[in-house]
Design an enzyme around this catalytic site. Structure first.
Site, PDB file in Angstrom:
ATOM      1  N   CYS A 251       0.819  -1.224  -0.058  1.00 32.68           N
ATOM      2  CA  CYS A 251       0.109  -0.137  -0.150  1.00 32.68           C
ATOM      3  C   CYS A 251       0.920   1.070  -0.359  1.00 32.68           C
ATOM      4  O   CYS A 251       1.104   1.919   0.219  1.00 32.68           O
ATOM      5  CB  CYS A 251      -0.744   0.204   1.016  1.00 32.68           C
ATOM      6  SG  CYS A 251      -2.074   1.534   1.512  1.00 32.68           S
TER       7      CYS A 251
ATOM      8  N   CYS B 183     -19.356   2.526   8.434  1.00 36.54           N
ATOM      9  CA  CYS B 183     -18.555   1.760  10.364  1.00 36.54           C
ATOM     10  C   CYS B 183     -17.703   2.187   9.805  1.00 36.54           C
ATOM     11  O   CYS B 183     -16.338   2.054   9.458  1.00 36.54           O
ATOM     12  CB  CYS B 183     -18.433  -0.017   9.301  1.00 36.54           C
ATOM     13  SG  CYS B 183     -16.595  -0.466  10.436  1.00 36.54           S
TER      14      CYS B 183
ATOM     15  N   CYS C 172     -16.050  -9.290   5.799  1.00 35.41           N
ATOM     16  CA  CYS C 172     -15.493  -8.353   5.698  1.00 35.41           C
ATOM     17  C   CYS C 172     -14.363  -8.347   4.844  1.00 35.41           C
ATOM     18  O   CYS C 172     -13.784  -8.856   5.934  1.00 35.41           O
ATOM     19  CB  CYS C 172     -15.568  -7.793   7.175  1.00 35.41           C
ATOM     20  SG  CYS C 172     -16.626  -6.595   8.231  1.00 35.41           S
TER      21      CYS C 172
ATOM     22  N   CYS D  30     -19.135  -6.217   4.261  1.00 40.08           N
ATOM     23  CA  CYS D  30     -18.832  -5.351   4.526  1.00 40.08           C
ATOM     24  C   CYS D  30     -17.162  -5.317   3.812  1.00 40.08           C
ATOM     25  O   CYS D  30     -16.831  -6.324   2.950  1.00 40.08           O
ATOM     26  CB  CYS D  30     -18.695  -5.128   6.011  1.00 40.08           C
ATOM     27  SG  CYS D  30     -17.307  -4.154   6.346  1.00 40.08           S
TER      28      CYS D  30
ATOM     29  N   CYS E 114       0.436  -0.069  10.422  1.00 40.53           N
ATOM     30  CA  CYS E 114       0.163  -0.920   9.656  1.00 40.53           C
ATOM     31  C   CYS E 114       1.008  -2.036   9.257  1.00 40.53           C
ATOM     32  O   CYS E 114       2.097  -0.948   8.461  1.00 40.53           O
ATOM     33  CB  CYS E 114      -1.345  -0.406   8.451  1.00 40.53           C
ATOM     34  SG  CYS E 114      -1.668  -1.753   7.759  1.00 40.53           S
TER      35      CYS E 114
ATOM     36  N   CYS F 221       0.315   4.374   6.935  1.00 35.12           N
ATOM     37  CA  CYS F 221      -0.367   5.092   8.479  1.00 35.12           C
ATOM     38  C   CYS F 221       0.413   3.817   9.210  1.00 35.12           C
ATOM     39  O   CYS F 221       0.714   2.751   9.192  1.00 35.12           O
ATOM     40  CB  CYS F 221      -1.381   4.110   8.541  1.00 35.12           C
ATOM     41  SG  CYS F 221      -2.256   4.334   6.850  1.00 35.12           S
TER      42      CYS F 221
ATOM     43  N   ARG G  85     -17.985  -2.376  18.747  1.00 37.28           N
ATOM     44  CA  ARG G  85     -17.447  -3.667  17.764  1.00 37.28           C
ATOM     45  C   ARG G  85     -16.082  -3.676  18.642  1.00 37.28           C
ATOM     46  O   ARG G  85     -14.629  -2.720  18.872  1.00 37.28           O
ATOM     47  CB  ARG G  85     -17.009  -3.607  16.344  1.00 37.28           C
ATOM     48  CG  ARG G  85     -16.090  -5.298  16.072  1.00 37.28           C
ATOM     49  CD  ARG G  85     -15.754  -5.363  14.802  1.00 37.28           C
ATOM     50  NE  ARG G  85     -17.452  -5.661  14.298  1.00 37.28           N
ATOM     51  CZ  ARG G  85     -17.813  -4.499  13.633  1.00 37.28           C
ATOM     52  NH1 ARG G  85     -16.842  -4.005  12.895  1.00 37.28           N
ATOM     53  NH2 ARG G  85     -19.461  -4.356  12.848  1.00 37.28           N
TER      54      ARG G  85
HETATM   55  N1  SAM Z   1      -6.269   0.582   3.245  1.00 32.84           N
HETATM   56  C1  SAM Z   1      -8.278   0.820   4.005  1.00 32.84           C
HETATM   57  C2  SAM Z   1      -8.144   2.121   4.812  1.00 32.84           C
HETATM   58  O1  SAM Z   1      -6.899   2.194   5.117  1.00 32.84           O
HETATM   59  O2  SAM Z   1      -8.972   2.494   4.720  1.00 32.84           O
HETATM   60  C3  SAM Z   1      -8.751  -0.670   4.568  1.00 32.84           C
HETATM   61  C4  SAM Z   1      -7.762  -1.612   5.551  1.00 32.84           C
HETATM   62  S1  SAM Z   1      -7.081  -0.828   6.838  1.00 32.84           S
HETATM   63  C5  SAM Z   1      -6.439  -2.194   7.320  1.00 32.84           C
HETATM   64  C6  SAM Z   1      -8.358  -1.068   7.704  1.00 32.84           C
HETATM   65  C7  SAM Z   1      -8.548  -0.185   9.377  1.00 32.84           C
HETATM   66  O3  SAM Z   1      -7.876  -1.595  10.601  1.00 32.84           O
HETATM   67  C8  SAM Z   1      -7.287   0.877   9.741  1.00 32.84           C
HETATM   68  O4  SAM Z   1      -8.072   2.216   9.373  1.00 32.84           O
HETATM   69  C9  SAM Z   1      -6.576   1.060  11.274  1.00 32.84           C
HETATM   70  O5  SAM Z   1      -8.424   1.743  11.862  1.00 32.84           O
HETATM   71  C10 SAM Z   1      -7.383  -0.562  11.280  1.00 32.84           C
HETATM   72  N2  SAM Z   1      -5.755  -1.140  11.510  1.00 32.84           N
HETATM   73  C11 SAM Z   1      -4.982  -1.224  10.616  1.00 32.84           C
HETATM   74  N3  SAM Z   1      -3.643  -1.783  11.271  1.00 32.84           N
HETATM   75  C12 SAM Z   1      -3.882  -2.168  12.464  1.00 32.84           C
HETATM   76  C13 SAM Z   1      -2.763  -2.974  13.699  1.00 32.84           C
HETATM   77  N4  SAM Z   1      -2.361  -2.961  13.572  1.00 32.84           N
HETATM   78  N5  SAM Z   1      -3.600  -2.717  14.811  1.00 32.84           N
HETATM   79  C14 SAM Z   1      -5.473  -2.005  14.460  1.00 32.84           C
HETATM   80  N6  SAM Z   1      -5.879  -1.275  13.973  1.00 32.84           N
HETATM   81  C15 SAM Z   1      -5.589  -1.735  12.544  1.00 32.84           C
HETATM   82 FE1  SF4 Z   2      -2.658   1.346   3.480  1.00 32.57          FE
HETATM   83 FE2  SF4 Z   2      -2.616   0.273   5.269  1.00 32.57          FE
HETATM   84 FE3  SF4 Z   2      -3.126   2.541   5.873  1.00 32.57          FE
HETATM   85 FE4  SF4 Z   2      -4.968   1.148   4.818  1.00 32.57          FE
HETATM   86  S1  SF4 Z   2      -4.523   1.312   7.037  1.00 32.57           S
HETATM   87  S2  SF4 Z   2      -4.523   3.054   3.711  1.00 32.57           S
HETATM   88  S3  SF4 Z   2      -3.925  -0.623   4.283  1.00 32.57           S
HETATM   89  S4  SF4 Z   2      -0.984   1.467   4.968  1.00 32.57           S
END
Ligand code: SAM
Ligand code: SF4
Ligand code: DTB
Length: 321
Positions: A58, A195, A104, A135, A65, A62, A267
């Site tokens: 990606c 959500c 989801c 979802c 992530c 973030c 949740r």
């Molecule tokens: N890429 C898309 C986005 O960010 O909108 C969808 C997938 S993203 C992994 C979905 C959500 O998972 C993120 O917005 C975050 O809130 C949560 N998330 C991701 N990594 C996480 C982690 N290590 N611990 C807790 N929540 C996490």
């Molecule tokens: Fe990409 Fe992870 Fe951020 Fe979703 S949360 S936009 S998968 S880096």
């Protein structure tokens, strides 16, 4: 539609929410459970199963992530292409057989390309046909894409604000808080249930947790579903060593979400691997009524289904049909 129920308010202030967090713990949890019983069936929890339909690579950064290409060298996570439809449907069938009611699907995209969306729409239609709620979480959406998903019958779109508007910039630099709100608006206008929640345990302050709940509870309409994630610390991500949140402060966050967004399904999301049964029970007491079910979240582990079923049974709780 204007909600005439005065306990459903979208004008919550920082002062009010700060005061809620500061209440004696037992008063707060008691009121949260009381509010819970006004709008939801007691002793019932909804089970959603996650599947990463496109993993890693990606372009966003973030800090929490595992799937960001920016940290891939350090997390060691391999990127994959979008899964084929039949493999997704097989996983959805297994999830349904195990008791999940919602499936989801998550993709590590900044935003989907229109040709990706064609394939995701086939997945949504296929999963719905199995009798599961659907979802998806695909990153940012424009108005036309949200409309297409809505027309395909998508039940929920997950897009989290993640944290307070102030702390957000320390966590993500590649897209703004306001861009997230824009996607949420497109989803809402397409009549898809929103959500939307966030993550705690990212080294944020108590004030940031207040700001996160204020942002959620003052959206034009409360999200139908509010995931509260406890950071899963992934080695190689910038947040791998951030300060964890105190257990009771986590429970407070759930309780304040329940009180301020009484009709939402709250949740208890990522992070249950690090919570014992008593801690999860406190979260249910505070008004959580949904969990992610099955041994994997997107890329990280989650408690096994049989452990969850055992806990629900010990608590005299049931999974909603
Ligand atoms: N890429 C898309 C986005 O960010 O909108 C969808 C997938 S993203 C992994 C979905 C959500 O998972 C993120 O917005 C975050 O809130 C949560 N998330 C991701 N990594 C996480 C982690 N290590 N611990 C807790 N929540 C996490
Ligand atoms: Fe990409 Fe992870 Fe951020 Fe979703 S949360 S936009 S998968 S880096
Ligand atoms: C949400 O709020 N939490 C889920 C879901 N929405 C997509 C994701 C949790 C991801 C945890 C880290 C991982 O497994 O990669």
């Amino acid at each position: 539609m204007i909600d005439t129920d005065t306990s459903v308010r979208t004008d919550w202030t920082h002062t009010e929410i700060t005061a809620l967090f500061a209440r004696p713990f037992l008063d707060l949890v008691y009121d949260a459970q009381t509010m819970h019983r006004r709008y939801h069936t007691p002793n019932q929890v909804q089970l959603s199963q996650l599947l990463s339909i496109k993993t890693g690579g990606c372009a966003e950064d973030c800090g929490y992530c595992a799937q960001s290409a920016k940290f891939a060298q350090d997390t060691g996570l391999k990127a994959t292409k979008l899964m084929p439809l039949d493999a997704v449907l097989n996983d959805a069938r297994t999830a349904k057989a195990a008791g999940a009611t919602r499936f989801c699907m998550g993709a590590a995209w900044t935003r989907p390309k229109d040709k990706d969306l064609d394939q995701v729409i086939e997945m949504v239609e296929g999963v719905k046909a199995l009798g599961l709620e659907t979802c998806v979480t695909l990153g940012m959406l424009n108005q036309a894409q949200a409309q297409r998903l809505g027309a395909a019958g998508l039940d929920y779109y997950n897009h989290n604000i993640d944290t307070s508007p102030e702390y957000y910039k320390d966590i993500i630099t590649t897209r703004t808080f306001d861009e997230r709100l824009e996607t949420l608006e497109h989803v809402r206008q397409a009549n898809i249930n929103v959500c939307c929640g966030g993550i705690v345990g990212m080294g944020e302050t108590a004030e940031d947790r207040v700001g996160m709940i204020v942002s959620l509870a003052t959206l034009p309409e409360h999200p139908g579903s509010v995931p509260i994630n406890r950071l899963v610390r992934v080695a190689g991500t910038p947040l791998a060593h951030s300060d964890d949140i105190d257990d009771l402060d986590f429970v407070r966050t759930i309780a304040v979400a329940r009180i301020t967004m009484p009709k939402a399904v709250v949740r208890l999301s990522a992070g249950r691997e690090t919570m014992n049964d008593s801690m999860q029970t406190l979260c249910f007491m505070a008004g959580a009524n949904s969990i992610f079910y099955g041994e994997k979240l997107l890329t990280t582990p989650n408690p096994a289904a049989n452990r969850d079923m055992k806990l629900l049974s010990r608590l005299g709780m049931t999974a909603s049909a």
